[in-house]
Design an enzyme around this catalytic site. Structure first.
Site, PDB file in Angstrom:
ATOM      1  N   LYS A  54       7.639 -12.860   1.591  1.00 24.88           N
ATOM      2  CA  LYS A  54       7.564 -11.992   2.774  1.00 24.88           C
ATOM      3  C   LYS A  54       8.622 -12.279   3.846  1.00 24.88           C
ATOM      4  O   LYS A  54       8.494 -11.854   4.993  1.00 24.88           O
ATOM      5  CB  LYS A  54       6.171 -12.022   3.443  1.00 24.88           C
ATOM      6  CG  LYS A  54       5.012 -11.815   2.509  1.00 24.88           C
ATOM      7  CD  LYS A  54       5.254 -10.737   1.495  1.00 24.88           C
ATOM      8  CE  LYS A  54       5.257  -9.334   2.081  1.00 24.88           C
ATOM      9  NZ  LYS A  54       5.576  -8.348   0.987  1.00 24.88           N
ATOM     10  N   GLY A  56      11.754 -11.212   3.618  1.00 25.30           N
ATOM     11  CA  GLY A  56      12.813 -10.206   3.598  1.00 25.30           C
ATOM     12  C   GLY A  56      13.554 -10.177   2.267  1.00 25.30           C
ATOM     13  O   GLY A  56      14.698  -9.710   2.186  1.00 25.30           O
ATOM     14  N   HIS A 116      10.719 -17.247  -5.576  1.00 26.45           N
ATOM     15  CA  HIS A 116      10.028 -17.790  -4.395  1.00 26.45           C
ATOM     16  C   HIS A 116       9.789 -19.291  -4.566  1.00 26.45           C
ATOM     17  O   HIS A 116       9.065 -19.890  -3.782  1.00 26.45           O
ATOM     18  CB  HIS A 116       8.674 -17.106  -4.194  1.00 26.45           C
ATOM     19  CG  HIS A 116       8.753 -15.684  -3.736  1.00 26.45           C
ATOM     20  ND1 HIS A 116       9.651 -15.248  -2.792  1.00 26.45           N
ATOM     21  CD2 HIS A 116       8.022 -14.594  -4.083  1.00 26.45           C
ATOM     22  CE1 HIS A 116       9.473 -13.952  -2.580  1.00 26.45           C
ATOM     23  NE2 HIS A 116       8.498 -13.530  -3.349  1.00 26.45           N
ATOM     24  N   SER A 146       2.795 -10.987   7.693  1.00 32.53           N
ATOM     25  CA  SER A 146       3.201 -10.146   6.577  1.00 32.53           C
ATOM     26  C   SER A 146       2.524 -10.592   5.279  1.00 32.53           C
ATOM     27  O   SER A 146       2.073  -9.767   4.479  1.00 32.53           O
ATOM     28  CB  SER A 146       4.731 -10.206   6.443  1.00 32.53           C
ATOM     29  OG  SER A 146       5.176  -9.335   5.443  1.00 32.53           O
ATOM     30  N   MET A 241      14.207   2.727   3.073  1.00 32.36           N
ATOM     31  CA  MET A 241      13.605   1.909   2.007  1.00 32.36           C
ATOM     32  C   MET A 241      12.122   2.241   1.844  1.00 32.36           C
ATOM     33  O   MET A 241      11.586   2.182   0.750  1.00 32.36           O
ATOM     34  CB  MET A 241      13.816   0.421   2.278  1.00 32.36           C
ATOM     35  CG  MET A 241      15.205  -0.025   1.821  1.00 32.36           C
ATOM     36  SD  MET A 241      15.556  -1.796   1.988  1.00 32.36           S
ATOM     37  CE  MET A 241      14.195  -2.594   1.163  1.00 32.36           C
TER      38      MET A 241
HETATM   39  P1  A3P Z   1       6.228  -6.630   7.229  1.00 32.89           P
HETATM   40  O1  A3P Z   1       5.017  -6.848   6.384  1.00 32.89           O
HETATM   41  O2  A3P Z   1       6.220  -7.485   8.464  1.00 32.89           O
HETATM   42  O3  A3P Z   1       6.474  -5.211   7.547  1.00 32.89           O
HETATM   43  P2  A3P Z   1       9.549  -9.445   1.081  1.00 32.89           P
HETATM   44  O4  A3P Z   1      10.481  -8.428   0.568  1.00 32.89           O
HETATM   45  O5  A3P Z   1      10.088 -10.811   1.145  1.00 32.89           O
HETATM   46  O6  A3P Z   1       8.218  -9.335   0.409  1.00 32.89           O
HETATM   47  O7  A3P Z   1       9.307  -9.107   2.619  1.00 32.89           O
HETATM   48  C1  A3P Z   1       8.604  -7.957   3.012  1.00 32.89           C
HETATM   49  C2  A3P Z   1       8.727  -7.807   4.500  1.00 32.89           C
HETATM   50  O8  A3P Z   1      10.076  -7.375   4.795  1.00 32.89           O
HETATM   51  C3  A3P Z   1       7.797  -6.726   5.052  1.00 32.89           C
HETATM   52  O9  A3P Z   1       7.495  -7.139   6.385  1.00 32.89           O
HETATM   53  C4  A3P Z   1       8.711  -5.515   5.005  1.00 32.89           C
HETATM   54  O10 A3P Z   1       8.307  -4.462   5.833  1.00 32.89           O
HETATM   55  C5  A3P Z   1      10.022  -6.146   5.476  1.00 32.89           C
HETATM   56  N1  A3P Z   1      11.176  -5.320   5.123  1.00 32.89           N
HETATM   57  C6  A3P Z   1      11.522  -4.860   3.911  1.00 32.89           C
HETATM   58  N2  A3P Z   1      12.614  -4.085   3.976  1.00 32.89           N
HETATM   59  C7  A3P Z   1      12.980  -4.055   5.266  1.00 32.89           C
HETATM   60  C8  A3P Z   1      14.035  -3.412   5.982  1.00 32.89           C
HETATM   61  N3  A3P Z   1      14.908  -2.618   5.357  1.00 32.89           N
HETATM   62  N4  A3P Z   1      14.114  -3.617   7.309  1.00 32.89           N
HETATM   63  C9  A3P Z   1      13.213  -4.398   7.932  1.00 32.89           C
HETATM   64  N5  A3P Z   1      12.198  -5.025   7.329  1.00 32.89           N
HETATM   65  C10 A3P Z   1      12.075  -4.855   6.007  1.00 32.89           C
END
Ligand code: A3P
Length: 302
Positions: A54, A56, A116, A146, A241
C-alpha cells in the site's frame, strides 16, 4: 470459504491466517512456493519494484511499464492488467499462475517484477545479478489506513478487525509482510551500500509526479521525450488509473469493491480521518522510539 461467483476461473478463497515465518508475519498465499521464490533466477536487466504493501506499488509499476513499453506497445496499458505486466513474485493463489511462473514467462525486456518482501527475504539472485531496484515508501499512518481498507476488502487477507485493533496490530507488526518499521528501515539501510537502489516516497510523488519521474529516469538511464513524459503523466493521474480496468484491480476477483476500492483516495493525510487524538499520541510516542535513524524522514502532510 469465499466463492466469487462472477469469477470466470471459479476460484475459491478463504481469509488467510497469519503465522510467524522466520520472524515475519506471513500467510500461506505468499509462502507456499517458498523454495521456487528463493531460487528465482534474476537477470541483470530485471528491475525489482519493492514496497511495503500500500505504499504506491501500482502507481510506480504503471509508471515503469509506460516508461519502458508505452511507446512501442501502448496497447498494454488498456489491455493487460498491471499484475500481469508486473508480476508479484511471491504470490501463489490457487487456480492462478504463481508470481514466479508469470515472471519467468515474461517476454519483455526488461522484466519488471514486484515484491513486498522484507529485504532479508529477497531472492539472492537479484543481488548476485546487481539488479536495479526501485523502492517506494509511504508514511506509516497513511500506509496503515490504506492497508486497513485493503484488508477489509480483500477476501484472502487476514481479517483486519476494527480500526483500533488494526492500529495496534500494525504497530506490533502483526500484519501480512510484518513490521512497516522494519521494512522501511532495512531497505533504507541497504540503500546506503547498494548504489542500484532508488528509494522513493509516495508523498514526493503526490507533491510533484513529474519531478519524481525525472529522478526515476535519471536512475534508470532513460530519457523520454517531453511528449512521452506528458502521456505517462496523464496515464498515471489518480482519476485515470481509477477509471482504467487494467490498473484499478477491478478484474482481480478476490477484492470486494462494495467494501472499498483499490484506487481508494490517493491522498496524503487521510490518516486524520481515522486516528483519534489519543490514538495519534500513542502512535507518535511509539514511533519516535522505533524510528531512530533520523536520515529517514517521512512527511504526513504535503
Ligand atoms: P489509498 O488506499 O490511500 O487510496 P499499492 O499499489 O502499493 O497497493 O498502493 C495503493 C495505494 O496507492 C492506494 O492508496 C491507492 O489509491 C494509491 N494510488 C494508486 N495509484 C495512485 C495514483 N496514480 N496517484 C495517487 N495514489 C495512487
Amino acid at each position: 470459504v469465499v466463492r466469487m461467483s462472477d469469477d470466470p476461473k471459479k476460484m475459491e478463497f478463504t481469509r488467510s491466517v497469519l503465522f510467524d515465518f522466520h520472524g515475519v508475519q506471513m500467510t500461506k498465499y505468499f509462502t507456499e512456493n517458498w523454495e521456487k521464490i528463493q531460487n528465482f533466477q534474476a537477470r541483470p536487466d530485471d528491475i525489482l519494484i519493492a514496497t511495503y504493501p500500500k505504499a504506491g506499488t501500482t502507481w510506480v509499476s504503471v509508471i515503469l511499464d509506460l516508461l519502458y513499453f508505452g511507446k512501442t506497445a501502448p496497447e498494454r496499458h488498456t489491455s493487460i492488467p498491471i499484475y500481469e505486466r508486473v508480476p508479484f513474485l511471491e504470490i501463489t493463489f490457487p487456480s492462478m499462475d504463481s508470481g514466479v511462473d508469470l515472471a519467468e514467462n515474461l517476454a519483455t525486456t526488461p522484466r519488471l517484477i514486484k515484491t513486498h518482501l522484507p529485504i532479508q527475504f529477497v531472492p539472492k539472485s537479484f543481488w548476485e545479478q546487481n539488479c536495479k531496484i526501485v523502492y517506494v515508501a509511504r508514511n506509516a499512518k497513511d500506509n496503515m489506513v490504506s492497508y486497513f481498507h485493503m484488508d477489509r476488502m480483500t477476501l484472502t487477507q487476514p481479517d483486519p478487525g476494527d480500526w483500533n485493533t488494526y492500529l495496534h496490530r500494525f504497530m506490533e507488526g502483526k500484519v501480512l509482510f510484518g513490521s512497516w518499521y522494519d521494512h522501511v528501515n532495512n531497505w533504507w539501510k541497504k540503500k546506503q551500500t547498494y548504489s542500484k537502489l532508488h528509494y522513493m516516497f509516495y508523498e514526493d510523488m503526490i507533491e510533484d509526479t513529474g519531478r519524481e519521474i525525472d529522478k526515476l529516469c535519471f536512475f534508470l538511464g532513460l530519457s523520454p521525450s517531453a511528449e512521452e513524459k506528458n502521456q505517462i503523466m496523464y496515464g498515471v493521474q489518480f482519476d485515470n488509473m481509477k477509471k482504467n480496468d487494467m490498473t484499478n484491480y477491478s478484474t482481480f476477483h478476490v477484492m470486494d469493491f462494495k467494501i472499498s476500492t483499490f484506487m481508494r483516495k490517493g491522498e496524503v493525510g487521510d490518516w486524520k480521518n481515522h486516528f483519534t487524538v489519543a490514538q495519534n499520541e500513542e502512535f507518535e510516542e511509539d514511533y519516535k522510539k522505533r524510528m531512530t535513524d533520523h536520515t529517514l524522514q517521512f512527511r504526513t502532510e504535503v
